[in-house]
Design an enzyme around this catalytic site. Structure first.
Site, PDB file in Angstrom:
ATOM      1  N   CYS A 388    -113.572 -40.542 -79.955  1.00  0.00           N
ATOM      2  CA  CYS A 388    -113.867 -39.926 -78.664  1.00  0.00           C
ATOM      3  C   CYS A 388    -115.369 -39.966 -78.389  1.00  0.00           C
ATOM      4  CB  CYS A 388    -113.293 -38.514 -78.602  1.00  0.00           C
ATOM      5  SG  CYS A 388    -113.152 -37.882 -76.907  1.00  0.00           S
ATOM      6  N   HIS A 536    -107.765 -39.779 -79.789  1.00  0.00           N
ATOM      7  CA  HIS A 536    -107.840 -39.022 -81.041  1.00  0.00           C
ATOM      8  C   HIS A 536    -106.674 -39.404 -81.955  1.00  0.00           C
ATOM      9  CE1 HIS A 536    -110.923 -35.905 -79.928  1.00  0.00           C
ATOM     10  NE2 HIS A 536    -110.591 -36.328 -78.714  1.00  0.00           N
ATOM     11  N   GLU A 538    -106.289 -38.829 -84.992  1.00  0.00           N
ATOM     12  CA  GLU A 538    -106.020 -37.803 -86.007  1.00  0.00           C
ATOM     13  C   GLU A 538    -104.867 -36.890 -85.632  1.00  0.00           C
ATOM     14  OE1 GLU A 538    -109.359 -35.934 -83.414  1.00  0.00           O
ATOM     15  OE2 GLU A 538    -108.661 -37.919 -84.047  1.00  0.00           O
TER      16      GLU A 538
END
Length: 563
Positions: A388, A536, A538
């Site tokens: 990001c 993102h 994750e």
């Protein structure tokens, strides 16, 4: 099962005992028995969502696929169980009161006086049970169990409506609802004793709200013997087999196994008059734990960011941990403060790492350190992963030092100056920039649809979006496909006006959103591993399905250490 069962998880004595981990562990154990589960979090704070909260206030903000900014515990739910949560899995006092007030304004209550009981509690109850109706039309039907975690600590004023709603539901549902209460048993070193009095008081507080806990989980730093557990059971009116201890463990991923050994899932089923059956093996989960235990060699990853807080980058650290485990490595994670208080020490820390993660975030603070870290990784061919804002810092660094645009920046940090004319007072009046901060190269710019937005909460580009990958790019090879879908949380984007310059100089834009043409992934193919993502990744790494980008990043970092 004939009807959905409900499990309420509450906490007492102190906060941060790990209700989210316990809730996720219960879900994992019931899944292993073949049940369909879902988990939700009710937070007592009045914010509509945690999206506007500083990470120091509440840790990481987690984002669901449907674009809801939520508490970080939803990340634990997804990582442990593999379920995909939605906006319905996260509720706050703010959302509940807003809904009730909106109904009152519409006249839905037909002129009645609006009160906490029954109107607020009815709204809470409706939202607790709503997940059963959402999934009712799904191919697999409604969930067998809905696990509801109540944030905060028993005794907090703001928790009272939630406890009343639970009290009513337990009364209405009978054996179809149980309450699991997590408390703390402190160890007084000077006295050499474990103390149960805080737990007794916590249970008494819960009982005063009309709720008798069915199961107690005692958070402890020392092993609790049967005599102590019997004492707690007797004082708290709980069966001895339903007094479970949660000791400190090497990893949060050991918790489900520890809970299973003590029969937590079996106790829940017995309380609900459900046959217990055989204890499941948890094969893949135990294999993951075995890999963690066997991993001896270290991979050193530097986390470059501005929030020196364990929970600020929780999903990133856990994703790195998953990937390290499956790469047969033990993760050694080092936080590297990007505020550059000591640049010499900052550079020394960078040099000690096998790979660098340039962290996400908002605002100008710490950005120059992130840019410096990206430059170091690029010039020294160190595996580097920008996420990001981290990806945007990679872009800015490349523009400044390769494209020879020395004042390249993002309009989040800097006023754009076109043809040398800067209307900084007008820019500052919109609250976006500082009057003395200017750039002639806005390589990162505010997204077009964001330019008319004035409110902050829930207004970013949020949730899952498609991304098309360039064939034969490193990203496409990692994913093994050319159409992916990842979650976002941002307002600013790569400025496509500079795209040709970047690609000609060696930074390739290899991932694009098919609808908006937004650049989603940049990479430098000639380097060992240098990738930035606007999204993102994750948020989609789980214990049993680690994310491919993190897997490949750790693989590259491992190769650096192996020489």
């Amino acid at each position: 099962m004939a009807s959905t069962k409900y499990i309420f998880v509450t906490g007492g004595v102190v906060s941060s005992l790990g209700k989210g981990i316990i809730s996720a562990s219960i879900g994992k154990l019931l899944q292993a028995r073949g049940y369909k589960i879902t988990i939700q979090k009710f937070d007592p704070y009045i914010n509509i969502d945690p999206g506007t909260l500083n990470p120091y206030e509440h840790g990481e903000c987690y984002v669901t696929a449907d674009g809801m900014e939520t508490d970080l515990d939803l990340g634990h739910y997804e990582r442990f169980t593999g379920i995909e949560t939605t906006r319905h899995n996260s509720q706050t006092t703010g959302r509940i009161y807003q809904a009730v007030i909106d109904k009152e304004r519409r006249g839905d209550y037909l002129g009645h006086t609006i009160q906490v009981v029954p109107h607020i509690t009815d709204e809470i109850k409706q939202r607790i049970k709503h997940l059963a109706t959402i999934d009712d039309n799904a191919p697999s039907g409604a969930p067998d169990f809905i696990i509801t975690e109540i944030g905060g600590t028993i005794g907090d004023i703001e928790s009272a409506p939630f406890l009343e709603a639970i009290r009513q539901l337990k009364w209405e549902l009978g054996h179809d609802a149980v309450c699991v209460h997590l408390t703390y048993v402190p160890y007084l070193k000077a006295a050499g004793e474990l103390k149960t009095k805080p737990t007794q008081h916590s249970v008494k507080e819960l009982q005063s709200a009309g709720i008798q806990p069915d199961i107690l989980i005692l958070r402890t730093e020392k092993h609790l013997d049967d005599n102590l557990r019997s004492k707690v059971a007797g004082f708290c009116n709980v069966d001895l087999e339903c007094v479970i201890q949660s000791e400190d463990l090497d990893s949060i991923y050991e918790v489900p196994v520890n809970m299973q050994k003590q029969g937590l899932d079996a106790a829940i089923l017995r309380k609900m008059a459900i046959p217990v059956g055989e204890t499941p093996k948890l094969g893949p989960w135990n294999k993951f734990l075995e890999l963690r235990r066997k991993a001896k060699e270290v991979v050193r990853i530097g986390l470059v960011g501005k929030y020196n807080l364990q929970d600020a980058y929780k999903s990133i650290s856990e994703s790195l941990s998953h990937a390290a485990t499956y790469n047969n490595r033990r993760l050694e994670l080092t936080f590297i403060n990007s505020e550059l208080e000591d640049q010499s020490a900052f550079m020394e820390k960078l040099k000690e790492q096998d790979g660098l993660v340039i962290c996400p975030g908002f605002g100008q603070r710490g950005t120059e350190g992130k840019i410096l870290a990206a430059q170091y990784a690029r010039e020294n061919n160190v595996p580097c992963f920008g996420i990001c804002l981290g990806m945007q810092m990679m872009v800015i660094e490349f523009a400044r030092n390769v494209l020879n645009l020395p004042d390249a920046n993002s309009t989040e940090m800097s006023t754009y100056v076109k043809n040398g004319a800067c209307n900084s007072s007008a820019a500052q009046s919109k609250g976006r920039t500082k009057p003395n901060c200017k750039t002639t190269a806005n390589v990162i710019d505010l997204m077009e649809e964001q330019k008319t937005i004035s409110q902050m909460g829930g207004t970013m580009r949020l949730g899952a979006y498609d991304c098309e990958l360039t064939q034969k790019s490193r990203a496409a090879n990692i994913y093994g496909e050319t159409l992916i879908r990842e979650r976002h949380r941002h307002r600013y984007e790569f400025n496509n006006r500079y795209l040709e310059q970047f690609e000609a100089a060696g930074m390739k834009c290899v991932g694009r959103n098919p609808a908006s043409d937004l650049v989603e992934i940049v990479e430098i193919p000639k380097l060992k591993w240098y990738i930035g993502t606007q999204f993102h990744p994750e948020y989609q790494s789980t214990v049993l399905q680690p994310h491919p980008l993190f897997m490949d990043f750790i693989k590259a970092a491992k190769a650096i250490r192996n020489g």
